[in-house]
Write an enzyme that holds these catalytic residues in place. Structure first.
Site, short mmCIF file in Angstrom:
data_model
loop_
_atom_site.label_atom_id
_atom_site.label_comp_id
_atom_site.label_asym_id
_atom_site.label_seq_id
_atom_site.Cartn_x
_atom_site.Cartn_y
_atom_site.Cartn_z
CD GLU A 1 12.67 4.03 0.49
OE1 GLU A 1 13.89 3.77 0.46
OE2 GLU A 1 12.23 5.19 0.50
CG HIS B 1 7.46 10.97 -7.19
ND1 HIS B 1 8.81 10.81 -7.28
CD2 HIS B 1 7.24 11.66 -6.03
CE1 HIS B 1 9.39 11.37 -6.23
NE2 HIS B 1 8.46 11.88 -5.46
#
Lengths: 377, 326
Positions: B60, B129
């Protein structure tokens, strides 16, 4: 200086081998300036060596003046590159004008070589963003203070170059401390997977502020971090500018032929404090530092050139005079530069000034003009 | 005309942007052959090829940093972060670099890049999430922070984000990916990324929301209309830079303000809006400014997420409290 690691022999003796590697170490000049092996063809011309010598001396003159300006309150905190000039100068000398230098914050010698002016560098360290304009090195990135985070920018701009199929290359320089960081690993890994035209050059000066190389990583060499991402890694004597220039030059030739990235660990030594705000005597003894003065890059090349009959006292005096005049003139120009308009801090925040910020800018302008009229009264 | 979901609208905007500008590069985890875990990049790999639709390693921070290098090197990267909780490693790259490049080089290098990431709860997703990190990004100068609330706005705002020259964090509410659908044209028209949208006009109270909270606010407005309360609904859409004027003008008219967001209360962007309203519409306020937000708790796992998330009923109670001040 570290010796060539013995990994290969150890692993080869093992009955079950999944992979083997070795890390080369390159050096042409020993610390006394004695030639250890034949110079590479590109370095045989005395003019080349003299220009490298000039680059090193210029870097040191800039560092010396910058520290003096800081000590007299005219520059901000400054990180000198004293003792490790050959890493950035050697790398920059192997690059082409259209390449991209993505530096850390101790690569003044390389930046100056590539066309950043001493005035620009003084401006930056003196607290003026215009110092990052690099009018004559428009592709180069500005200094990166958050350690190692720029390795990814180097990979990114290398991807841009690769996508456009340009014969250009990127050199990213960071220190030994940076190799402990995840972003550096991510950059090397991405560069390996995508075969990007980038050379990662570790300027291993043995110290990350107060943390020595031995406390930074258990790895035998920092170059071998390349092996984990599947790209070549090697060491070079970072105080031998000929070696740095040669090894980086060979790496750049590979990169330009789309043969992939690599890691080069240049072994050098930080002779000075981390920055002007640091006092290295808190964590390392003079007795550790002193021997490294016998290995520093400028004296080494000077001794070689002198012995080879390519350099005289008159040459030295002439060079020092010329460079000192240049740096003094740059310092004077820096000190004479009118400050930026305070409201300029708003102008480059967005491509166009949003209404919200326009109101804040107006508040600054009003308060400044109020102060001015108060002062006038 | 058939209806388009929000995730399809995102795909349409990406395809449109890639068609009109070859500098646009999509990159991220599983964005290639797989078309993205939410299918936002579905079909792009086949259409535009592996060079321009790039699967990255699982990295990321790398996605953030390499996008900066790509952008400074002349491309327009549109990076996808797979799930909302995975965006945090990028804060270093976005705060320290993407948002500053233009300023610190006095315009020599720029970072025209978009980081797209899903956000918010409500789809029974796994841990990490369902985050709502918009306020963290909205505190970063030089960045645009956009949260669309419908397919049309997702399309138009994303196109504008990609066409622009500023770094953008574009947060797409997962609940709306398939939960929001409407008829829309792939007409290439973008929307302003410095404006709030007044979705419904009203006289008595201003409901200010973004992302998945916009449909909830609209629901409250419709239900409370029957009770004789006329609610104006504003979709903030672009949190940074904020179009405070539209919100302030609305509250000057209605005299009441209810701000709704999924992110936790403390330090949430609702606090900023409340302060702007207090500064700009103080003399018009008839009631204290209300905030209906996620709680100052860890986002619960799926069994409790609907207790955490604001909804039309909670918004309605806040409207009632505000209306109690005559």
């Amino acid at each position: 200086m570290p010796h060539k690691p013995q990994n290969k022999e150890i692993i080869v003796n093992s009955p079950n081998i999944a992979a083997t590697f070795e890390i080369d170490f390159t050096r042409y000049l020993d610390p006394a300036g004695k030639l250890l092996k034949e110079l590479p063809a590109e370095a045989k011309d005395p003019a080349t060596l003299k220009s490298l010598y000039r680059g090193l001396v210029r870097a040191r003159a800039f560092d010396t003046k910058a520290v003096a300006l800081q000590r007299t309150g005219r520059l901000g905190t400054y990180g000198s590159s004293i003792g490790q000039e050959a890493v950035a100068v050697g790398a920059a000398s192997a690059m082409l004008a259209d390449d991209v230098l993505v530096p850390s914050f101790r690569e003044h010698g390389g930046q100056l070589w590539r066309g950043a002016t001493p005035v620009e560098l003084f401006l930056y360290w003196g607290g003026d963003e215009r110092g990052n304009s690099f009018a004559k090195a428009p592709h180069d990135f500005p200094n990166c203070v958050p350690v190692g985070s720029h390795a990814l920018h180097a990979a990114g701009v290398a991807l841009a170059i690769k996508l456009r199929k340009e014969p250009r290359a990127v050199v990213c320089i960071f220190g030994d401390g940076a190799t402990s960081k995840g972003d550096v690993y991510e950059a090397m890994n991405l560069a390996g997977v995508w075969k990007l035209p980038v050379v990662f050059l570790v300027s291993n000066n043995q110290w990350a502020i107060s943390v020595p190389r031995s406390a930074q990583s258990a790895a035998q060499t920092l170059a071998q971090k390349a092996i984990a991402v599947g790209i070549p890694g090697e060491q070079v004597d970072g105080n031998d500018v000929i070696a740095v220039r040669t090894v980086v030059g060979v790496a750049l030739q590979r990169v330009r032929k789309d043969q992939g990235p690599c890691v080069i660990e240049a072994i050098t030594y930080r002779l000075g404090d981390h920055t002007t705000s640091d006092d290295a005597s808190r964590y390392r003894k003079d007795t550790e530092v002193t021997p490294h003065w016998q290995e520093e890059p400028i004296k080494r090349l000077q001794q070689y050139l002198t012995t080879a009959g390519s350099w005289t006292k008159a040459d030295e005096d002439k060079l020092l005079k010329e460079i000192n005049e240049e740096i003094e003139a740059a310092a004077a120009a820096f000190l004479a530069t009118a400050p930026q308009e305070p409201s300029v801090m708003f102008d480059y925040t967005y491509a166009q000034l949003p209404a919200d910020l326009a109101a804040q800018k107006q508040a600054v302008l009003s308060s400044l003009s109020a102060n001015l009229s108060q002062a006038a009264e | 005309m058939s209806e388009t979901t929000m995730v399809q609208a995102v795909s349409l905007a990406l395809a449109r942007a890639m068609t009109e500008d070859e500098r646009v590069i999509v990159l991220g985890e599983d964005v290639g052959v797989d078309g993205g875990v939410f299918r936002a990049t579905d079909g792009l790999f086949t259409r535009f090829g592996a060079d321009r639709v790039r699967d990255t390693p699982l990295s990321e921070m790398g996605i953030g940093g390499i996008s900066i290098g790509l952008a400074a090197g002349g491309f327009k990267p549109v990076a996808e972060i797979q799930f909302s909780g995975f965006i945090f490693p990028l804060i270093d790259q976005i705060n320290n670099h993407a948002s500053r490049f233009r300023n610190r080089t006095r315009g020599r290098l720029q970072c025209p890049m978009v980081v797209r990431a899903p956000c918010g709860g409500g789809i029974h997703a796994p841990e990490h999430h369902s985050e709502s990190p918009e306020a963290m990004f909205a505190n970063i100068p030089g960045l645009r922070v956009i949260v669309p609330s419908s397919p049309r706005r997702a399309y138009g705002l994303l196109l504008a984000a990609i066409r622009g020259s500023d770094p953008v964090v574009f947060l797409e509410p997962t609940k709306l990916y398939r939960g929001a659908r409407e008829e829309m044209l792939d007409d290439g028209k973008d929307l302003p990324v410095d404006r709030c949208f007044v979705l419904r006009e009203g006289r008595d109270v201003t409901l200010v929301a973004w992302g998945a909270m916009v449909p909830e606010a609209l629901k409250t407005a419709a239900e409370w209309e029957a009770k004789g309360v006329s609610a104006e609904v504003i979709d903030v859409a672009t949190l940074k830079p904020l179009d405070a004027e539209t919100i302030i003008n609305s509250v000057k008219k209605t005299g009441r303000c209810v701000i709704v967001h999924e992110a936790p209360l403390t330090g949430g962007f609702g606090g900023e809006i409340a302060a702007r309203v207090a500064e700009g519409a103080f003399s018009s306020l008839l009631a204290p400014i209300e905030r209906v937000t996620g709680y100052d708790t860890i986002m619960p796992l799926l069994k409790l997420e609907n207790v955490y998330l604001p909804n039309a009923a909670r918004i309605g109670k806040a409207v009632d409290r505000a209306m109690a001040y005559a």
